[in-house]
Scaffold this active site. Structure first.
Site, PDB file in Angstrom:
ATOM      1  N   ARG A 124       0.706  -1.149  -0.068  1.00  0.00           N
ATOM      2  CA  ARG A 124      -0.078   0.065   0.048  1.00  0.00           C
ATOM      3  C   ARG A 124       0.978   1.104  -0.117  1.00  0.00           C
ATOM      4  O   ARG A 124       0.453   2.225  -0.413  1.00  0.00           O
ATOM      5  CB  ARG A 124      -1.098   0.095   1.354  1.00  0.00           C
ATOM      6  CG  ARG A 124      -2.090  -1.088   1.122  1.00  0.00           C
ATOM      7  CD  ARG A 124      -3.115  -1.088   2.115  1.00  0.00           C
ATOM      8  NE  ARG A 124      -2.433  -1.484   3.445  1.00  0.00           N
ATOM      9  CZ  ARG A 124      -2.156  -2.786   3.809  1.00  0.00           C
ATOM     10  NH1 ARG A 124      -2.934  -3.910   3.184  1.00  0.00           N
ATOM     11  NH2 ARG A 124      -1.708  -3.009   4.991  1.00  0.00           N
TER      12      ARG A 124
ATOM     13  N   GLU B 106       2.610  -5.991  13.530  1.00  0.00           N
ATOM     14  CA  GLU B 106       1.725  -6.144  14.759  1.00  0.00           C
ATOM     15  C   GLU B 106       1.327  -7.492  14.621  1.00  0.00           C
ATOM     16  O   GLU B 106       0.767  -8.218  15.562  1.00  0.00           O
ATOM     17  CB  GLU B 106       0.744  -5.129  14.173  1.00  0.00           C
ATOM     18  CG  GLU B 106      -0.299  -4.875  15.568  1.00  0.00           C
ATOM     19  CD  GLU B 106      -1.114  -3.850  15.301  1.00  0.00           C
ATOM     20  OE1 GLU B 106      -1.215  -3.327  13.994  1.00  0.00           O
ATOM     21  OE2 GLU B 106      -2.137  -3.744  16.088  1.00  0.00           O
TER      22      GLU B 106
HETATM   23  P1  AMP Z   1       4.142  -2.112  11.889  1.00  0.00           P
HETATM   24  O1  AMP Z   1       5.512  -2.578  11.500  1.00  0.00           O
HETATM   25  O2  AMP Z   1       3.591  -2.644  13.303  1.00  0.00           O
HETATM   26  O3  AMP Z   1       4.198  -0.446  12.015  1.00  0.00           O
HETATM   27  O4  AMP Z   1       3.308  -2.361  10.916  1.00  0.00           O
HETATM   28  C1  AMP Z   1       2.934  -1.328   9.594  1.00  0.00           C
HETATM   29  C2  AMP Z   1       2.621  -2.234   8.489  1.00  0.00           C
HETATM   30  O5  AMP Z   1       1.458  -3.302   8.803  1.00  0.00           O
HETATM   31  C3  AMP Z   1       2.028  -1.346   7.180  1.00  0.00           C
HETATM   32  O6  AMP Z   1       2.682  -1.939   6.253  1.00  0.00           O
HETATM   33  C4  AMP Z   1       0.492  -1.486   7.501  1.00  0.00           C
HETATM   34  O7  AMP Z   1       0.098  -1.532   6.140  1.00  0.00           O
HETATM   35  C5  AMP Z   1       0.316  -2.807   8.198  1.00  0.00           C
HETATM   36  N1  AMP Z   1      -0.535  -2.737   9.427  1.00  0.00           N
HETATM   37  C6  AMP Z   1      -0.128  -2.993  10.620  1.00  0.00           C
HETATM   38  N2  AMP Z   1      -1.187  -3.041  11.387  1.00  0.00           N
HETATM   39  C7  AMP Z   1      -2.353  -2.543  10.639  1.00  0.00           C
HETATM   40  C8  AMP Z   1      -3.646  -2.251  10.984  1.00  0.00           C
HETATM   41  N3  AMP Z   1      -4.192  -2.212  12.175  1.00  0.00           N
HETATM   42  N4  AMP Z   1      -4.400  -1.796  10.022  1.00  0.00           N
HETATM   43  C9  AMP Z   1      -3.943  -1.805   8.597  1.00  0.00           C
HETATM   44  N5  AMP Z   1      -2.685  -2.092   8.330  1.00  0.00           N
HETATM   45  C10 AMP Z   1      -1.885  -2.364   9.358  1.00  0.00           C
END
Ligand code: AMP
Length: 172
Positions: free
Chosen positions: A60, A97
């Protein structure tokens, strides 16, 4: 204006795993006015900052990154999941996450001292963007800021990206 963008994002509970509230930006992207507004707000922030490259994170982040780069007259660099980039790459691992993964960048994607914005749809724990920060720094890029459509405040992702700045259009 930002409130309208917020309304254009769809919440999907328990995707891709139980307990995750997925912030679905596809509904924002498919609405012409919201998409245009999102790109305009982001690009206005960086006009005049001599941005050379916008680094978009698969998948995205490509949408945000490419649109932003076009508006700024900058190039766009792709950071992709392992095995997708055809030339020599550097790799960085990170925890999500919801899971573990790695990302790659072409070794010649950024030249020393080029001004870079890192772009993705959403900042959660910051693990993904941190891996990209590390890749950009390895190539000698000068990170101006990390830009997101959405930031999940309680996960403190921005702390992981220090000393680099974070900008997000919408916070939860
Ligand atoms: P992080 O590494 O935990 O900051 O996760 C960010 C990445 O995971 C991004 O590329 C987001 O597209 C995806 N992502 C993580 N959590 C979510 C969420 N709650 N909703 C949508 N996309 C998420």
């Amino acid at each position: 204006m930002v409130e309208k963008l917020k309304q254009a994002i769809r919440d999907i509970p328990d995707f891709p795993k139980k307990g995750i509230l997925f912030k679905d930006i596809t509904t924002l992207c498919q609405d012409p006015l919201s998409f245009q507004r999102m790109v305009d707000i982001l690009s206005h922030r960086y006009i005049g900052r001599n941005v050379d490259l916008v680094v978009g994170i698969e998948a995205r982040g490509f949408i945000v990154g490419a649109a932003l780069a076009y508006k700024l007259g900058a190039g766009v660099v792709l950071v992709r999941k392992p095995g997708k980039l055809p030339y020599k790459t550097h790799k960085a691992s990170y925890s999500l996450e919801y899971g573990e993964d790695s990302l790659e960048i072409h070794q010649d994607a950024i030249r020393e001292g080029q001004n870079v914005i890192i772009a993705d749809d959403l900042l959660a724990t910051g693990g993904t963007a941190r891996a990209v920060v590390d890749l950009v720094e390895k190539l000698g890029g000068n990170i101006l800021e990390c830009a997101f459509i959405v930031e999940l405040n309680e996960l403190n992702g921005r702390d992981k990206l220090k000393p680099h700045g974070v900008y997000s259009l919408i916070q939860y």
